[in-house]
Design an enzyme around this catalytic site. Structure first.
Site, short mmCIF file in Angstrom:
data_model
loop_
_atom_site.label_atom_id
_atom_site.label_comp_id
_atom_site.label_asym_id
_atom_site.label_seq_id
_atom_site.Cartn_x
_atom_site.Cartn_y
_atom_site.Cartn_z
N LYS A 13 0.82 -1.22 0.00
CA LYS A 13 0.00 0.00 0.00
C LYS A 13 0.86 1.27 0.00
CE LYS A 13 -4.07 -2.05 2.23
NZ LYS A 13 -5.06 -1.90 3.34
N TYR A 53 -12.37 -1.31 -4.13
CA TYR A 53 -12.95 -1.53 -2.79
C TYR A 53 -14.47 -1.41 -2.80
CZ TYR A 53 -8.45 -1.68 -0.31
OH TYR A 53 -7.22 -2.05 0.17
N PHE A 61 -15.61 4.00 6.67
CA PHE A 61 -14.23 4.38 6.35
C PHE A 61 -13.93 4.37 4.85
CE2 PHE A 61 -14.29 -0.17 7.44
CZ PHE A 61 -13.74 -0.73 6.30
N ARG A 89 -2.28 -14.07 3.74
CA ARG A 89 -2.94 -13.39 4.86
C ARG A 89 -2.21 -13.69 6.18
NH1 ARG A 89 -7.58 -10.52 3.80
NH2 ARG A 89 -8.21 -10.58 5.99
N THR A 95 -5.65 -7.14 10.49
CA THR A 95 -5.92 -5.85 9.84
C THR A 95 -5.32 -4.68 10.62
OG1 THR A 95 -8.02 -6.79 9.08
CG2 THR A 95 -7.77 -4.40 8.88
N ARG A 106 2.26 -6.58 8.70
CA ARG A 106 1.52 -5.43 9.25
C ARG A 106 2.10 -5.01 10.60
NH1 ARG A 106 -4.50 -7.17 7.13
NH2 ARG A 106 -4.59 -5.72 5.38
N ASN A 116 -2.15 0.16 6.74
CA ASN A 116 -1.59 -1.08 7.29
C ASN A 116 -0.69 -1.84 6.31
OD1 ASN A 116 -3.64 -1.82 5.61
ND2 ASN A 116 -4.85 -2.91 7.14
N HIS A 119 -2.25 -5.35 1.41
CA HIS A 119 -3.59 -5.91 1.16
C HIS A 119 -3.43 -7.34 0.69
CE1 HIS A 119 -7.58 -6.55 -0.60
NE2 HIS A 119 -6.92 -7.10 -1.60
N GLU A 130 -9.71 -9.84 -8.22
CA GLU A 130 -8.76 -8.74 -7.96
C GLU A 130 -7.56 -8.80 -8.91
OE1 GLU A 130 -8.05 -8.92 -3.71
OE2 GLU A 130 -10.08 -8.22 -3.28
P1 GDP Z 1 -8.34 -6.72 5.49
O1 GDP Z 1 -8.99 -7.79 4.67
O2 GDP Z 1 -7.50 -7.26 6.62
O3 GDP Z 1 -7.55 -5.74 4.65
O4 GDP Z 1 -9.48 -5.88 6.22
P2 GDP Z 1 -10.94 -5.37 5.77
O5 GDP Z 1 -11.40 -6.08 4.53
O6 GDP Z 1 -11.81 -5.40 6.98
O7 GDP Z 1 -10.71 -3.81 5.43
C1 GDP Z 1 -10.11 -3.42 4.22
C2 GDP Z 1 -9.15 -2.29 4.49
O8 GDP Z 1 -9.90 -1.15 4.92
C3 GDP Z 1 -8.15 -2.53 5.62
O9 GDP Z 1 -7.00 -3.23 5.21
C4 GDP Z 1 -7.82 -1.12 6.05
O10 GDP Z 1 -6.84 -0.53 5.20
C5 GDP Z 1 -9.14 -0.39 5.84
N1 GDP Z 1 -9.90 -0.27 7.08
C6 GDP Z 1 -10.54 -1.23 7.78
N2 GDP Z 1 -11.14 -0.72 8.88
C7 GDP Z 1 -10.86 0.62 8.87
C8 GDP Z 1 -11.21 1.71 9.72
O11 GDP Z 1 -11.89 1.55 10.74
N3 GDP Z 1 -10.72 2.94 9.36
C9 GDP Z 1 -9.97 3.14 8.23
N4 GDP Z 1 -9.54 4.37 7.92
N5 GDP Z 1 -9.64 2.14 7.41
C10 GDP Z 1 -10.07 0.89 7.71
#
Ligand code: GDP
Length: 141
Positions: A13, A53, A61, A89, A95, A106, A116, A119, A130
């Site tokens: 990222k 996304y 968010f 993963r 996350t 991470r 973080n 992805h 994707e």
């Molecule tokens: P992942 O699969 O571990 O990447 O997590 P998710 O699918 O839940 O979320 C996708 C991405 O959205 C995460 O990797 C973060 O970059 C972002 N994200 C998730 N939760 C939050 C939040 O509460 N605030 C913000 N700003 N970004 C978030």
């Protein structure tokens, strides 16, 4: 062409690229026996980040996430390994970097829940979608 189950999609990222950490992350990918099938540096537009996304469109968010993902270049990758989705993963970690296990990307490179470092696809089906969003079949070596 490898079985889809052996492929996943990853992004280094903008925070990690901006911090000059993408070389370290690529080294970790190679050290963990992933085969890099495709890789390129891109700078997503806001619209491209929103398309990627799309499943998160209703989340609070979404604006912050797509602003961040289009704020600077990132590295997109198709990665191959047995059980690639889970293996990638596992290497990424949770996350929220604060909750990620020691030794994960991470934990080491992520700065916050939003920024973080990496992805990874969450299923084989999404990995295929994707990879197809960023790469044509010809770009997979
Ligand atoms: P992942 O699969 O571990 O990447 O997590 P998710 O699918 O839940 O979320 C996708 C991405 O959205 C995460 O990797 C973060 O970059 C972002 N994200 C998730 N939760 C939050 C939040 O509460 N605030 C913000 N700003 N970004 C978030």
């Amino acid at each position: 062409m490898a079985e889809q189950s052996n492929l996943t999609f990853g992004i280094i990222k903008p925070d990690a690229v901006r911090a000059g950490k993408f070389g370290n992350i690529i080294q970790r990918i190679v050290d963990n026996d992933f085969k890099i099938r495709a890789m390129k540096l891109i700078h997503m537009t806001r619209e491209e980040a929103e398309g990627f996304y799309d499943v998160h469109r209703e989340r609070p968010f979404f604006g912050e996430l797509t602003t961040f993902m289009s704020s600077a270049p990132c590295v997109v990758m198709a990665l191959e390994k047995k059980g690639a989705v889970k293996a990638w993963r596992d290497l990424m970690g949770a996350t929220d970097p604060a909750k990620a296990d020691a030794g994960t990307l991470r934990k080491e490179f992520g700065g916050s829940l939003g920024e973080n470092a990496v992805h990874g696809s969450d299923s084989e089906e999404n990995a295929e979608i994707e990879i197809g969003y960023f790469f044509s079949k010809l770009e997979l070596v």
